[in-house]
Design a protein around this motif. Structure first.
Motif, PDB file in Angstrom:
ATOM      1  N   PRO A 219      34.564 157.205  30.547  1.00  0.00           N
ATOM      2  CA  PRO A 219      35.132 155.741  30.485  1.00  0.00           C
ATOM      3  C   PRO A 219      35.974 155.918  28.876  1.00  0.00           C
ATOM      4  CG  PRO A 219      32.747 156.209  29.813  1.00  0.00           C
ATOM      5  CD  PRO A 219      33.182 157.403  30.683  1.00  0.00           C
ATOM      6  N   PRO A 220      36.758 154.854  28.897  1.00  0.00           N
ATOM      7  CA  PRO A 220      37.519 154.855  27.665  1.00  0.00           C
ATOM      8  C   PRO A 220      36.542 154.849  26.385  1.00  0.00           C
ATOM      9  CG  PRO A 220      38.080 153.234  29.168  1.00  0.00           C
ATOM     10  CD  PRO A 220      36.967 153.718  29.522  1.00  0.00           C
ATOM     11  N   PRO A 221      37.018 155.243  25.193  1.00  0.00           N
ATOM     12  CA  PRO A 221      36.109 155.223  24.100  1.00  0.00           C
ATOM     13  C   PRO A 221      35.874 153.825  23.765  1.00  0.00           C
ATOM     14  CG  PRO A 221      38.129 156.614  23.768  1.00  0.00           C
ATOM     15  CD  PRO A 221      38.382 155.865  24.971  1.00  0.00           C
ATOM     16  N   GLY A 222      34.312 153.971  23.300  1.00  0.00           N
ATOM     17  CA  GLY A 222      33.972 152.650  22.856  1.00  0.00           C
ATOM     18  C   GLY A 222      33.121 151.639  23.936  1.00  0.00           C
ATOM     19  N   LEU A 223      33.491 152.230  24.954  1.00  0.00           N
ATOM     20  CA  LEU A 223      33.006 151.274  26.260  1.00  0.00           C
ATOM     21  C   LEU A 223      31.430 151.889  26.701  1.00  0.00           C
ATOM     22  CD1 LEU A 223      33.609 149.363  28.497  1.00  0.00           C
ATOM     23  CD2 LEU A 223      34.485 150.996  30.063  1.00  0.00           C
ATOM     24  N   PHE A 224      31.496 153.039  26.877  1.00  0.00           N
ATOM     25  CA  PHE A 224      29.814 153.357  27.154  1.00  0.00           C
ATOM     26  C   PHE A 224      29.162 153.199  25.960  1.00  0.00           C
ATOM     27  CE2 PHE A 224      27.339 155.696  30.225  1.00  0.00           C
ATOM     28  CZ  PHE A 224      26.372 156.048  29.639  1.00  0.00           C
ATOM     29  N   PRO A 225      27.888 152.777  25.859  1.00  0.00           N
ATOM     30  CA  PRO A 225      27.057 152.700  24.618  1.00  0.00           C
ATOM     31  C   PRO A 225      26.723 154.127  24.153  1.00  0.00           C
ATOM     32  CG  PRO A 225      25.750 152.234  26.715  1.00  0.00           C
ATOM     33  CD  PRO A 225      27.190 152.246  27.087  1.00  0.00           C
ATOM     34  N   GLY A 226      26.992 154.025  22.743  1.00  0.00           N
ATOM     35  CA  GLY A 226      26.498 155.546  22.104  1.00  0.00           C
ATOM     36  C   GLY A 226      24.948 155.856  21.906  1.00  0.00           C
ATOM     37  N   THR A 227      24.158 154.905  21.730  1.00  0.00           N
ATOM     38  CA  THR A 227      22.797 155.017  21.588  1.00  0.00           C
ATOM     39  C   THR A 227      21.919 154.097  22.523  1.00  0.00           C
ATOM     40  OG1 THR A 227      22.685 153.339  20.055  1.00  0.00           O
ATOM     41  CG2 THR A 227      23.423 155.765  19.361  1.00  0.00           C
ATOM     42  N   ARG A 228      20.672 154.315  22.524  1.00  0.00           N
ATOM     43  CA  ARG A 228      19.875 153.496  23.267  1.00  0.00           C
ATOM     44  C   ARG A 228      19.869 152.199  22.838  1.00  0.00           C
ATOM     45  NH1 ARG A 228      15.439 155.738  26.692  1.00  0.00           N
ATOM     46  NH2 ARG A 228      14.045 153.995  27.333  1.00  0.00           N
ATOM     47  N   GLY A 229      19.704 151.970  21.545  1.00  0.00           N
ATOM     48  CA  GLY A 229      19.831 150.600  20.911  1.00  0.00           C
ATOM     49  C   GLY A 229      20.749 149.859  21.281  1.00  0.00           C
ATOM     50  N   GLU A 230      22.229 150.211  21.264  1.00  0.00           N
ATOM     51  CA  GLU A 230      23.507 149.873  21.589  1.00  0.00           C
ATOM     52  C   GLU A 230      23.432 149.439  23.146  1.00  0.00           C
ATOM     53  OE1 GLU A 230      26.798 152.205  20.850  1.00  0.00           O
ATOM     54  OE2 GLU A 230      28.434 150.746  21.358  1.00  0.00           O
ATOM     55  N   MET A 231      22.775 150.297  24.087  1.00  0.00           N
ATOM     56  CA  MET A 231      22.730 149.906  25.351  1.00  0.00           C
ATOM     57  C   MET A 231      22.057 148.395  25.543  1.00  0.00           C
ATOM     58  SD  MET A 231      20.613 151.806  28.302  1.00  0.00           S
ATOM     59  CE  MET A 231      19.281 151.755  27.466  1.00  0.00           C
ATOM     60  N   HIS A 232      20.948 148.199  24.633  1.00  0.00           N
ATOM     61  CA  HIS A 232      20.084 146.996  24.833  1.00  0.00           C
ATOM     62  C   HIS A 232      20.739 145.753  24.184  1.00  0.00           C
ATOM     63  CE1 HIS A 232      16.302 149.559  24.988  1.00  0.00           C
ATOM     64  NE2 HIS A 232      16.700 149.499  26.180  1.00  0.00           N
ATOM     65  N   GLN A 233      22.251 146.019  23.773  1.00  0.00           N
ATOM     66  CA  GLN A 233      22.952 144.963  22.976  1.00  0.00           C
ATOM     67  C   GLN A 233      24.158 144.767  24.055  1.00  0.00           C
ATOM     68  OE1 GLN A 233      21.842 143.276  20.533  1.00  0.00           O
ATOM     69  NE2 GLN A 233      19.891 144.442  20.314  1.00  0.00           N
ATOM     70  N   LEU A 234      24.316 145.134  25.052  1.00  0.00           N
ATOM     71  CA  LEU A 234      25.394 145.082  25.973  1.00  0.00           C
ATOM     72  C   LEU A 234      25.394 143.544  26.370  1.00  0.00           C
ATOM     73  CD1 LEU A 234      25.229 148.304  28.217  1.00  0.00           C
ATOM     74  CD2 LEU A 234      26.793 147.691  26.411  1.00  0.00           C
ATOM     75  N   ASN A 244      33.095 147.896  36.956  1.00  0.00           N
ATOM     76  CA  ASN A 244      34.412 148.227  37.489  1.00  0.00           C
ATOM     77  C   ASN A 244      34.800 149.498  37.299  1.00  0.00           C
ATOM     78  OD1 ASN A 244      34.766 145.372  38.394  1.00  0.00           O
ATOM     79  ND2 ASN A 244      35.867 144.792  36.408  1.00  0.00           N
ATOM     80  N   PHE A 245      34.648 150.102  36.235  1.00  0.00           N
ATOM     81  CA  PHE A 245      34.790 151.624  35.879  1.00  0.00           C
ATOM     82  C   PHE A 245      34.091 152.513  36.877  1.00  0.00           C
ATOM     83  CE2 PHE A 245      36.522 155.002  33.851  1.00  0.00           C
ATOM     84  CZ  PHE A 245      35.600 155.969  33.618  1.00  0.00           C
ATOM     85  N   TYR A 246      32.707 152.341  37.008  1.00  0.00           N
ATOM     86  CA  TYR A 246      32.204 152.966  37.838  1.00  0.00           C
ATOM     87  C   TYR A 246      31.826 152.688  39.255  1.00  0.00           C
ATOM     88  CZ  TYR A 246      30.330 155.722  33.507  1.00  0.00           C
ATOM     89  OH  TYR A 246      30.207 156.256  32.224  1.00  0.00           O
ATOM     90  N   GLY A 247      32.446 151.683  39.584  1.00  0.00           N
ATOM     91  CA  GLY A 247      32.496 151.265  40.874  1.00  0.00           C
ATOM     92  C   GLY A 247      31.073 150.788  41.256  1.00  0.00           C
ATOM     93  N   GLU A 248      30.206 150.162  40.487  1.00  0.00           N
ATOM     94  CA  GLU A 248      28.814 149.637  40.588  1.00  0.00           C
ATOM     95  C   GLU A 248      28.759 148.327  40.566  1.00  0.00           C
ATOM     96  OE1 GLU A 248      27.337 153.504  41.461  1.00  0.00           O
ATOM     97  OE2 GLU A 248      26.259 151.687  41.626  1.00  0.00           O
TER      98      GLU A 248
END
Length: 273
Positions: A219-234, A244-248
């Motif tokens: 994925p483009p830089p900055g799109l995929f969360p870098g840490t578990r904490g950032e994932m919970h802030q999506l 759209n990127f992963y077709g999911e």
């Protein structure tokens, strides 16, 4: 002389007369037999006399017993009340002292029991969550066994993608699958909020008529969360772009963002695409 013999003879006769009048018991060998005969004759008479005495004195004895009880009963009750009046405060004091000593211990035991009950409830909830995991655990164990020694193979497969003709797509699919398998295993081990996440490569799937990322692309830089904490802030927008990127499909935009984050988390941890 004549008068002396007459006096002696008269004395002997007088003694014989007295013995006959008093009917003194005979002496000699026949004494025991006479006593047995006399006891046999007097035995029934003595029993009858004893029964008559008991019949006469029995009611009197019962009356005397009732009179004694009537006189002593109130005294006994008074003595019992006095004893209770003296011992009652002492017993209450002893009971209060026992409660004062054992009260804190009972409270601690009750608190410990309550904590155990709460822990049991938590364990039951965890068991309920784990009921669906045995199959996943077995799959993970198989994947871990497959991943041993694969890092070098992944590099070799990626280097040979451009050289192989005809089977290029199949080889690339295999390489992407192996890479994503290792990435998911690494992401599952990221247990703290600051732990780094490994971005997955695209499998070239389409979703909603839109073409996702190219096969094997990151994925483009900055799109995929870098840490578990950032994932919970999506946010919704960022989740839409990742989907759209992963077709999911991780739920419609109007769904709660927390549920969509959970779906994305499952995708990067366990999804078998």
């Amino acid at each position: 002389m004549f008068f002396a013999e007459s006096a002696g003879s008269s004395a002997v006769q007088g003694q014989a007369t007295v013995c006959q009048q008093q009917k003194l018991p005979p002496t000699g060998p026949g004494l025991n037999g006479a006593q047995q005969l006399q006891n046999a004759q007097l035995g029934p008479q003595l029993q009858e006399m004893q029964a008559a005495v008991l019949a006469q004195l029995g009611p009197q004895l019962q009356g005397m017993q009732a009179a004694v009880l009537a006189q002593l009963g109130p005294q006994l009750l008074g003595m019992q009340a006095a004893v209770l009046a003296q011992l009652g405060p002492q017993l209450q004091g002893m009971q209060a002292a026992v409660l004062a000593q054992l009260g804190p211990q009972l409270q601690e035991m009750q608190a410990a029991v309550q904590q155990l009950q709460e822990q049991v409830v938590q364990l039951q909830e965890q068991v309920g969550q784990l009921q669906g995991l045995p199959n996943q655990v077995g799959q993970l164990q198989e994947q871990i066994g497959q991943l041993q020694g694969l890092p070098n193979q992944v590099g070799q497969l990626e280097g040979r993608v451009g050289q192989l003709e005809g089977n290029q797509n199949n080889i690339l699919d295999t390489a992407v699958g192996v890479y994503n398998l290792g990435a998911r295993l690494s992401n599952r081990n990221a247990l703290v909020a600051a732990a780094l996440l490994v971005p997955l490569r695209s499998t070239g799937q389409q979703h909603g008529g839109e073409q996702g990322g190219a096969l094997g692309a990151l994925p483009p830089p900055g799109l995929f969360p870098g840490t578990r904490g950032e994932m919970h802030q999506l946010t919704h927008d960022r989740l839409n772009t990742l989907a759209n990127f992963y077709g999911e499909n991780w739920g419609p935009p109007n769904e709660l963002v927390a549920q969509r984050r959970m779906a994305f988390e499952h995708f990067i941890f366990f999804h078998q695409g």
